[in-house]
Design an enzyme around this catalytic site. Structure first.
Site, short mmCIF file in Angstrom:
data_model
loop_
_atom_site.label_atom_id
_atom_site.label_comp_id
_atom_site.label_asym_id
_atom_site.label_seq_id
_atom_site.Cartn_x
_atom_site.Cartn_y
_atom_site.Cartn_z
N ALA A 11 0.82 -1.21 0.00
CA ALA A 11 0.00 0.00 0.00
C ALA A 11 0.86 1.26 0.00
CB ALA A 11 -0.95 0.00 1.21
N ARG A 21 4.87 10.25 -9.56
CA ARG A 21 4.58 10.27 -10.99
C ARG A 21 3.69 11.43 -11.39
NH1 ARG A 21 3.41 3.78 -11.31
NH2 ARG A 21 5.54 3.10 -11.82
N CYS A 42 3.11 -12.88 -0.22
CA CYS A 42 2.39 -14.10 -0.60
C CYS A 42 3.32 -15.18 -1.14
CB CYS A 42 1.32 -13.77 -1.64
SG CYS A 42 0.03 -12.66 -1.01
N ASN A 300 -2.66 -3.10 -2.65
CA ASN A 300 -2.14 -2.40 -3.83
C ASN A 300 -3.17 -1.42 -4.40
OD1 ASN A 300 0.66 -3.31 -4.98
ND2 ASN A 300 -0.24 -5.13 -4.06
N TYR A 421 -16.68 -21.52 -25.22
CA TYR A 421 -16.80 -22.97 -25.29
C TYR A 421 -15.99 -23.53 -26.45
CZ TYR A 421 -18.54 -27.44 -26.95
OH TYR A 421 -18.60 -28.73 -27.43
#
Length: 439
Positions: A11, A21, A42, A300, A421
């Site tokens: 974060a 930026r 993770c 994030n 499909y």
């Protein structure tokens, strides 16, 4: 304008990058208590087994990159202990930094119950940071034959898989009778079967009470409310709590889980102070109230939006639906939305539809079995959640359903979706649609 961010991971650095930026004149200072910036928490279970070969692979950008390439005053070993909201400063043991706008992105820490005797013994670990993983790997010597994992949620299951890859004997102790956080009983049974198939011992419905050590001060026994278990190493993975203790007396509003309450623009109740990530609340679109769901995806997103909001480029956080996925040996486990317990707690009359079907045309050699479960509103048939377990095709179905939940679809609308499909990839009726039709 002086922007100060407390916390240098998902974060915090998502926010910092948006600020630099979009505001070339911004002065951005990040205060990180540890030594690592922007790393993939993770991925830590996979570092233990060597599936991820080096910790540096988990680092998205190191501290030098933020300093030299982006001009951010990125500091390490700077633990903030207090905030003065009137003077607009943050302080630690050896520093005080003024701010015009402040983002709190301090994340969360693992819970280790304080009433467990012997919790300070050696070889009792938690897993949240790279240093945590390093300490575990240092202790995973050849003499460590048996590992006890306390907690059967995502971290516990992922670590169990990776320790089995290291040929360790693994026991999971879980206070709940159900393995896998938030899964329905019939889905949890599939997770249990997979664990047992790979030699993982399960002690479900048991509570740890204490630990006993050996003559070297390392853990040697785990005691539960039912038995005593010999072990060589323990990993505690019973959940996390927000890192917000230092905010005591600051006047910031916290939830009952001690997460910082924020609005859609990640603003707290105090002007010019924002919060994002695992230390903050997240709005749950289905519950229609704030929740605490500490996940990297949320951190994030919230961090990115917090950074934009801090510089006046207003963008609201649209909320979450509670989507999660993980690998467990040969299976993929995923869920999104509400389970029946959550729906019932909210007062929804809920019903369940289930199928066990094929991931592709049944005659195709790629076909695998897929277990699908949908929870829906008993009156208006709004889809409230879903769970999927199988070897393949799980990620596709959970993401389709997560998208559908975002727009509050009904079971009939699931049937009407125009999904792809071809025999190698699907049946004429997707498993998600087959489940909706069975109601």
């Amino acid at each position: 304008m002086d922007y100060v961010i407390i916390g240098g991971d998902a974060a915090g650095m998502s926010a910092a990058m948006q600020i630099v930026r979009n505001d070339k004149g911004a002065n951005v200072t990040v205060l990180e208590s540890g030594n690592y910036y922007s790393y993939a928490q993770c991925g830590l279970p996979y570092l233990l087994s060597g599936v991820v070969e080096d910790e540096e692979q988990l680092v998205a950008r190191d501290v030098q990159t933020f300093r030299e390439k982006h001009g951010i005053d990125a500091r390490v070993e700077h633990t903030v202990t207090s905030i003065d909201t009137k003077k607009k400063t943050v302080s630690g043991d050896h520093f005080t930094v003024p701010y015009d706008k402040l983002l709190i992105a301090t994340g969360a820490r693992p819970i280790v119950p304080s009433d467990w005797g012997g919790g300070s013994l050696g070889r009792i670990h938690t897993l949240k940071t790279i240093p945590d993983a390093q300490q575990i790997m240092e202790n995973l010597t050849d003499e460590v034959k048996h590992v006890t994992i306390v907690g059967g949620g995502y971290i516990g299951l992922e670590v169990a898989e990776n320790l089995v890859l290291l040929n360790k004997k693994v026991t999971i102790i879980n206070r709940s009778e159900l393995l896998g956080a938030g899964f329905e009983k019939q889905m949890s049974t599939l997770i249990e079967d997979e664990a047992k198939k790979h030699g993982v011992e399960l002690l479900l419905g048991e509570e740890v009470t204490s630990f006993e050590g050996d003559q070297d001060g390392n853990v040697a026994k785990v005691k539960t409310n039912r038995q005593s278990l010999d072990t060589d190493l323990v990993l505690v993975a019973v959940g996390v709590t927000p890192n917000t203790n230092f905010l005591q007396g600051s006047g910031l509003h916290l939830s009952d889980r001690k997460a910082i309450k924020v609005n859609a623009y990640l603003e707290t109740n105090i002007p010019d102070i924002y919060a994002a990530g695992d230390c903050a609340t997240q709005y749950h679109r289905l519950k229609q109230k704030d929740d605490f769901l500490p996940l990297g995806t949320h951190a994030n997103k919230q961090g990115r939006l917090a950074g934009l909001n801090m510089i006046g480029l207003a963008r609201p956080f649209q909320g979450v639906v509670g989507t999660a996925i993980m690998q467990f040996f040969d299976l993929t486990l995923a869920r999104t939305g509400l389970n029946t317990a959550e729906a019932t707690d909210l007062g929804f009359p809920c019903a369940v539809s289930e199928t066990e079907t094929s991931t592709s045309a049944a005659y195709h050699p790629n076909a695998e079995r897929l277990h699908c479960l949908l929870v829906y509103h008993g009156d208006n048939e709004q889809v409230l959640g879903g769970q999927f377990i199988g070897k393949t095709g799980v990620d596709k179905r959970v993401d389709v359903l997560a998208t559908a939940l975002y727009f509050y679809v009904t079971m009939e609308e699931i049937e009407n979706l125009d999904l792809s499909y071809a025999p190698p990839y699907n049946s004429v009726w997707d498993p998600l649609q087959q489940t909706a039709r069975r109601r």
